[in-house]
Scaffold this motif. Sequence first.
Motif, PDB file in Angstrom:
ATOM      1  N   ASP A 112      -5.349  -1.420  -2.217  1.00 46.24           N
ATOM      2  CA  ASP A 112      -5.865  -0.127  -1.787  1.00 46.24           C
ATOM      3  C   ASP A 112      -6.174   0.792  -2.956  1.00 46.24           C
ATOM      4  OD1 ASP A 112      -5.776  -0.767   0.811  1.00 46.24           O
ATOM      5  OD2 ASP A 112      -3.990   0.397   1.322  1.00 46.24           O
ATOM      6  N   THR A 148       0.860  -1.174   0.000  1.00 50.59           N
ATOM      7  CA  THR A 148       0.000   0.000   0.000  1.00 50.59           C
ATOM      8  C   THR A 148       0.895   1.223   0.000  1.00 50.59           C
ATOM      9  OG1 THR A 148      -0.114   0.119   2.411  1.00 50.59           O
ATOM     10  CG2 THR A 148      -1.798  -1.198   1.292  1.00 50.59           C
ATOM     11  N   ALA A 179       1.171  -4.879   2.359  1.00 45.23           N
ATOM     12  CA  ALA A 179      -0.277  -4.874   2.563  1.00 45.23           C
ATOM     13  C   ALA A 179      -0.688  -5.927   3.593  1.00 45.23           C
ATOM     14  CB  ALA A 179      -0.994  -5.135   1.241  1.00 45.23           C
TER      15      ALA A 179
END
Length: 511
Positions: free
Chosen positions: A114, A72, A82
Amino acid sequence: MGSSELLITLNRHSRVPLRQQVCDEIAAAVRAGRLRPGAQLPASRELAGQLGVSRTVVVGAYELLRARGLVTARRGSATTIAPHAAASSGAPEPSPAAPRTPLIPRTPLSGSSDNPMWQPWPTPGDPGDGPAERAMIDFRHGTPALADFPVSRWQHSVQRAHARAGTASLGYGPAEGSAGLRARITELVRRSRGLDAPPGRVVVTSGATQATDILARLLAGPDDVIVIEDPSHTVLRQIFGSAPAAAVVPVPVDEQGLRVAEIDDRVRAAGHDPDRVSLVYVTPSHQFPTGHVLSSRRRRELLAWVRRRGAVVLEDDYHNEFAFTDDRLPALAAEDRHGNVVYVGSFSKTLYPALRLGYAILPERLVRPCLGIKWITDRLSPTLTQETLADFIATGAYARHISRMSRLYRQRRGRLLEALHDRFGDRVRISGQAAGLHVLVTFTGPLARLGEERITALAGRHGVRVHPASGYYVLEPPPAPAFLMGYAALPVSRIDEGVARLAAALTTPGR
């Protein structure tokens, strides 16, 4: 694990691009448990220094990891592993002999990435198609007004095509496409885009995506470089990233389009020779996602540059039928006098995406090589569907549909712009309103401090879905929160209500 402990080994003699090697090494560390969810990766500049590569290599590797749902990354914060990265990295390590691992995520698009661009458009039967989802007002871009498609008139063309079908139409047709449809396409682009090309230079494809994929395979060899606009669509980066090219180098755009004068420096900064650039991808009529138009001066510069370097321009003329100003420029290919431009178009936005018909208009020397690749990918696009479209165009139904949709889209576009200005005033900046089916909306002033993630969440709580633009950027994210807002599929009443809800979400005290 601290950033200084990140162990990455690169094979500088491998045909696998360095950014892919960095991506694969980090993915392997996640698989092996050496990198755990929440672990911070080094800043791109720091890791580039550690590895002795350009920062572009690391930025590209991090982008591939984002696409696979492994990391992310938010503006102003570190890139981290992540939460569900271990589950997303279960694919086997690529063979060293493989030229490149495809960028398309191995996990479902509805996974934990994301990046909002990876969230699929709900289809009937999906969990997201319930009452709560239907109550959402979605400013998704790229979806035409499908409810206004003239189904009965299209069915008439379907019946005519089937009634005329002989054994040739039911068998394996030519890879280049139906002669009738190719003739109709040349008429369309001659009238609307100033591009005069014979049907023999037209190849019908399964959408613009296939045309782009074929050109990437044809023109990008192991040591070549592809130049793309920055920002650009993630699907585009997937296509070019899966080609055997040594590098995909992003070059920034501004209000005049691609910064042609920066191509050489950007390519050299990425560690490559500008003479190795084989393909330059541009969206000159309505740059995606900014909506900027490539200026006349930049067009001349680009044509001169590719001629000097022996490269080819791939002109993606998406949304070309829907322009709302009188100073519309012709297609870039119409100005090409030396066979350096491939023009790509599609009927996905003018008619409907499931039609899956697009086309490429090629310089004569590229037609046969392009057909060779088309032949081995899917042999041909559906013949009777092509004949249906040819009839739809020949009878004038297509022109009438475009005229009607242009009026509709102009009305919806105008209402969106009015509503945004009425509700937000100088707190929004809008670009791309001259053409296409979306605009780029940037929040300024106090609203800019909220950030994309916060604005997206607040809008969602008020029943509005907006789509952040930062994921389309490779080099630098937009300095203020920016969103693509599509209006084509929304009636005026829904546009009004959606903007009102968005204003309430962002301006309500305490939110």
